[in-house]
Every structure is written in C-alpha cells, then in structure tokens.
Enzyme design. Structure first.
Site, PDB file in Angstrom:
ATOM      1  N   GLU A 192      79.526  60.602  34.631  1.00 44.76           N
ATOM      2  CA  GLU A 192      78.084  60.548  34.894  1.00 44.76           C
ATOM      3  C   GLU A 192      77.618  59.089  34.882  1.00 44.76           C
ATOM      4  OE1 GLU A 192      74.744  60.701  36.000  1.00 44.76           O
ATOM      5  OE2 GLU A 192      75.498  62.752  35.782  1.00 44.76           O
ATOM      6  N   CYS A 220      64.840  75.550  42.747  1.00 47.59           N
ATOM      7  CA  CYS A 220      63.657  76.263  42.280  1.00 47.59           C
ATOM      8  C   CYS A 220      62.736  76.638  43.441  1.00 47.59           C
ATOM      9  CB  CYS A 220      62.885  75.465  41.240  1.00 47.59           C
ATOM     10  SG  CYS A 220      61.597  76.460  40.437  1.00 47.59           S
ATOM     11  N   LYS A 271      68.606  78.637  42.510  1.00 49.64           N
ATOM     12  CA  LYS A 271      69.059  77.362  41.952  1.00 49.64           C
ATOM     13  C   LYS A 271      68.011  76.869  40.947  1.00 49.64           C
ATOM     14  CE  LYS A 271      71.784  76.155  46.015  1.00 49.64           C
ATOM     15  NZ  LYS A 271      73.077  76.371  45.353  1.00 49.64           N
ATOM     16  N   CYS A 326      62.344  82.130  37.413  1.00 47.01           N
ATOM     17  CA  CYS A 326      61.378  81.223  38.025  1.00 47.01           C
ATOM     18  C   CYS A 326      59.994  81.529  37.461  1.00 47.01           C
ATOM     19  CB  CYS A 326      61.382  81.396  39.543  1.00 47.01           C
ATOM     20  SG  CYS A 326      60.383  80.160  40.397  1.00 47.01           S
TER      21      CYS A 326
END
Length: 516
Positions: free
Chosen positions: A147, A273, A413, A448
């Site tokens: 990362e 989203c 997602k 969501c």
C-alpha cells in the site's frame, strides 16, 4: 532524447538516433538495450543502424524487442540476464520509454526478491479488514500488505461531509495508525501480477513472492471519461462527493444556493455505492427545504440506468422522497461532457445529446476496473478479478483471492460488502494455506443506507439476486421505510464500527458461515 534514471546502473529514454550514441557514451553509459521492434513507423532507425553506431562509440548493445505478441513480462528474464552480463551503467529505450521502463522494472524485480506467506495488495477497507481477520485467527502469520498511500479514508463518510453532517477530518486517519500490528507494511505500489510464478512486481523494483495472494485494489474513478469534468471540478459549481477534497465544496455550494438549477448524475453501473449519487441529492434537498429555498430550485437527477435503485423493494420509499422534493427524474441520461465556465452539462440520451445549464452540478464519475488488475491474467473480460462468488477464490489460480470493489462478484460495491467478505476470505485463505479447501461462503450481502433527509434513512440490505437481508429485526428497523434509528446507525454507530470494529478484526454481525 529524455533520459530517466531508474537505478544507479540503469536508465531509460525515448527513441535515440544513431548519431546519439557518441553522446550516450560521453554521458558515462557503457551499454545500451533496444526494446523497440524494427518497422513500427516510417523513418525509425533500424536496430542494425543503432547497433553499428553503438559499437563505434564503444558501447555494448543488445536487442530485446517488445511489441506485438511479445510483452514486457516475456522479455523480463532476458533483460535481467543482460543487466548481469553487460557493463554498466545501461541505457534502454523504446519509442517513448514506457515499454523500456516496464521491462526494466520487471527485470529489477528479479534482482530484488522478497517472500511472505500471505501478501495482500491494497490497504483500503477490504485489505485492512482482511489482514485484521487473518491475524485474529493466526497470530504471528507472516503477512505483508502492499500500500503506497500514507492516508486511509472512510469513504462512506464523504456523503455526510457533502451534507454538512461530518467534518472532513472525521473521514481520514494515517495509514500507520490503522495498520494491524504484525503486518509488514510495504510502502510501494503493485505494477504487475505474475500468477504463474506466484509473484507480483512493485514499483520500487521488488519482486514479491507468496503462498497466498489477496487482491483488494478497488476500482478506478474514470473522471477523464467525461469531457471537461476534471478541469471543472472544484469550481464553476461543479463538485462530487466521490473525492475527499471536493465533498466540502458540495456543502459550500448547497449552503450558498438560493435558486437556479441543480443537476445530480449517476453513470452506468457498476459503481461504488450505487445509492451515493441520490444520497447527495436528498441531503441537498433536505437542506434547501429546511432553509426555505427548495421551491426556487430546479432539481434534476440524470441517471444513466433505467431504475432509481436496483432492488425494487426500496424504490417506493425513494419515490416518495423524489416526489416530496419535486425532483425531475431523467433515466437513460448519461453525462458525457461538462463546460465549467459556461456552466453547461451535456448528456447522451436515446433521443441524442441534450445540454443543460446548471448553477450546481454534482457529478459522479464513470468507474472502471483497476488498470493493473485489468492488464493481468487475473481479470475477466471486464477487467475485474475473476473469483468464485461464494468463496471469493480466483477461478484459475487457487492460491489467489480477491474482494472489495475490484472483484467481479455481483454484489453492491459498498464498505458493508467488504466488511462481510473480509472474514470469508480470511477463513478460506488460511484453509488454502494449510492445504485444505475453502470453508466459508459469502452470500452477496451489501448495504446501502439511503439518506432521504437529514434525520431519516432507508436502510437497504440485500444479498445476491436482490434478496432482502436485514441484519437487525424488522420490528427495530423496517428497512423499506425511512427510519430515524437507521439515521443514528449511519451517523453515530457506523463510523465507530468501521474504525474500531471492521479494521480491528472485530466481526460484529458478520461472522463467516460455512460454505453451502
């Protein structure tokens, strides 16, 4: 000829001419490698001409062309051997230098190798949660995370920043602060996968090998796919809650607006989203209604799809919000261009292109697979890591798993999906590490929280196939109706669950279940 140094012994450049060889020798180079095939374009010097000029200048020369059916990975080992056999420093080239740099970095990886039993690529939500779950189950596990970013973001909070509920600082932490203890953090980026050799290549030249690989690189926000959008962002009333630095500008625009036209967009699926584009709209409308100006604002929702939400059970409550705010729904309307100074947005529709003037534009970028994954053998036809939807194990490489926004599962997602996937991957990765078959299954859960106003949320929770999957009893939160309790869950509980639960390996309400 632009020369870029990759290491003390290796540099790359764009296409030189035969007459440049004497100058290359004067700069101290002792050998050259040509990575460009002959005949790519008219006027290109041939390798024979370049090699003859190199010999005259006292330079060793080798031709390792890349192009057509020959990739940088195909030439990497030969390039590494050349570096070992030829005097240094070495200068390599192709037309622009890009292919030469790619093969050079691959070759350097053969000279700088490192091994860990488990390698996780990506230190976002999915990657860190998986590492925490792995170490919770097996302390002392040799695990490395790749990362490069020094800051870690709670992206679900950006909608709340754009709605004036959270401050930007609420959504960010130093990566070092959230990195699980016991994980080896490699401050580098992944630039290539070599799954046949159980290796990846890092941008610092390291070749990293593994027994189990977990890919959590996310997807890519393709801002450039909308003509003029990137140049307009952060000014001219153009904003997006999909970027940390822009969410505060959304709130600034909302507070300042007293009349005119506000456009909100949603690109084709899949996106991160899917509810976020309309959440931004509802929170804005809620503020305009609270301040008494909503009646003077035209609000349009330009959705490239054909439905307000992908799970039909939640649409009636959302339609009530749409009608209550007087929002003009425009389905099949895809943003393709933005002229910031003119404050005009162009949409492609079934009837042709339509241009709308705006005072505020909240734009959601088209989204695509991560470019590194898409260019690798891990990808499906769409560029996403191709995994079994239940085990999250790669369909061709049994020692590889993928989760989060960058894999090709059919779930929404969202961070909630990654939270449910992480323990499943942890259990299954450890099983594979021990020579066993995967044990846990993922049902496609995603959540969501659809913020219909400041104070109420429609808590959409569903699994594969749109099957409703409520976490809490429906007598406590009826997900198909706006709920104040769901608002407090989103505003007060979920950030703490994220920072102190999900990223710490605390699997509250998401314990893995046996594979069916």
């Amino acid at each position: 000829m632009q020369i870029r140094t990759l290491s003390p012994d290796l540099s790359i450049c764009d296409q030189p001419r035969p007459e440049d060889m004497a100058r290359i020798a004067e700069l101290g180079f002792r050998a050259v490698i040509g990575n460009r095939p002959d005949g790519e374009e008219a006027g290109q010097p041939t390798w024979a001409e370049l090699a003859a000029a190199a010999a005259q200048a006292g330079l060793a020369a080798r031709h390792l062309p890349i192009g057509g059916q020959v990739s940088a990975a195909d030439q990497a080992e030969a390039f590494a051997r050349a570096l070992g056999e030829m005097p240094g420093p070495v200068l390599a080239w192709c037309r622009s230098g890009n292919r030469a740099e790619q093969v050079a970095r691959l070759a350097l990886g053969f000279r700088h190798e490192r091994h860990h039993r488990v390698v996780v690529v990506g230190g976002g939500s999915a990657g860190i949660a998986t590492i925490a779950s792995l170490l919770k189950r097996r302390k002392g596990l040799d695990i490395a995370v790749v990362e490069p970013r020094e800051e870690h973001y709670y992206q679900p909070g950006w909608t709340m920043v754009g709605g004036g509920v959270f401050k930007p600082r609420d959504t960010v932490r130093p990566t070092g602060k959230i990195m699980p203890k016991g994980a080896h953090w490699l401050h580098a980026g992944c630039i290539g996968f070599d799954p046949d050799r159980k290796a990846i290549l890092l941008d610092d030249g390291t070749r990293l090998t593994y027994e189990v690989l977990i890919v959590a690189m996310g997807n890519r926000l393709a801002w450039e796919a909308v003509d003029g959008l990137e140049a307009a962002l952060g000014q001219f009333g153009v904003t997006s809650n999909y970027r940390y630095d822009l969410a505060p500008y959304t709130w600034e625009l909302v507070r300042a607006m007293r009349g005119g036209r506000a456009l909100f967009t949603q690109p084709p699926m899949p996106i991160k989203c899917a509810g976020a584009p309309q959440k931004a709209m509802y929170l804005s409308c809620s503020e305009w209604r609270r301040s008494g100006v909503l009646g003077g604002i035209e609000v349009e929702f330009h959705n490239a799809g054909t439905a307000l939400f992908g799970v039909a059970d939640y649409v009636p409550a959302l339609m009530e919000a749409v009608h209550g705010y007087g929002i003009d729904l425009r389905f099949g309307s895809n943003l393709v261009a933005v002229d910031g100074p003119a404050r005009e947005a162009t949409f492609r529709t079934a009837e042709g292109e339509v241009t709308r003037r705006f005072d505020m534009l909240h734009a959601v970028p088209p989204q695509a697979a991560n470019a590194i994954v898409a260019a690798s053998p891990l990808a499906d036809a769409g560029g996403y890591a191709q995994v079994d939807p239940a085990t999250l194990r790669h369909v061709r490489y049994p020692e590889i798993f993928a989760l989060g926004d960058g894999c090709n599962t059919a779930n929404a997602k969202t961070a909630a999906a990654a939270r449910k996937q992480a323990p499943v991957v942890a259990v299954n990765a450890l099983a594979v590490l021990d020579g066993e078959a995967p044990l846990a299954g993922y049902d496609g859960y995603g959540s969501c929280p659809l913020t219909v106003d400041r104070g109420h949320i429609v808590l959409a929770e569903f699994a594969y196939g749109g099957k409703l999957a409520p976490t809490l009893p429906t007598w406590l939160i009826e997900g198909k109706r706006p709920s104040r309790l769901a608002w407090h869950l989103k505003a007060d509980a979920l950030p703490a669950i994220y920072w102190h639960g999900m990223l710490k390996g605390r699997e509250w309400l998401v314990q893995p279940v046996p594979l069916q």
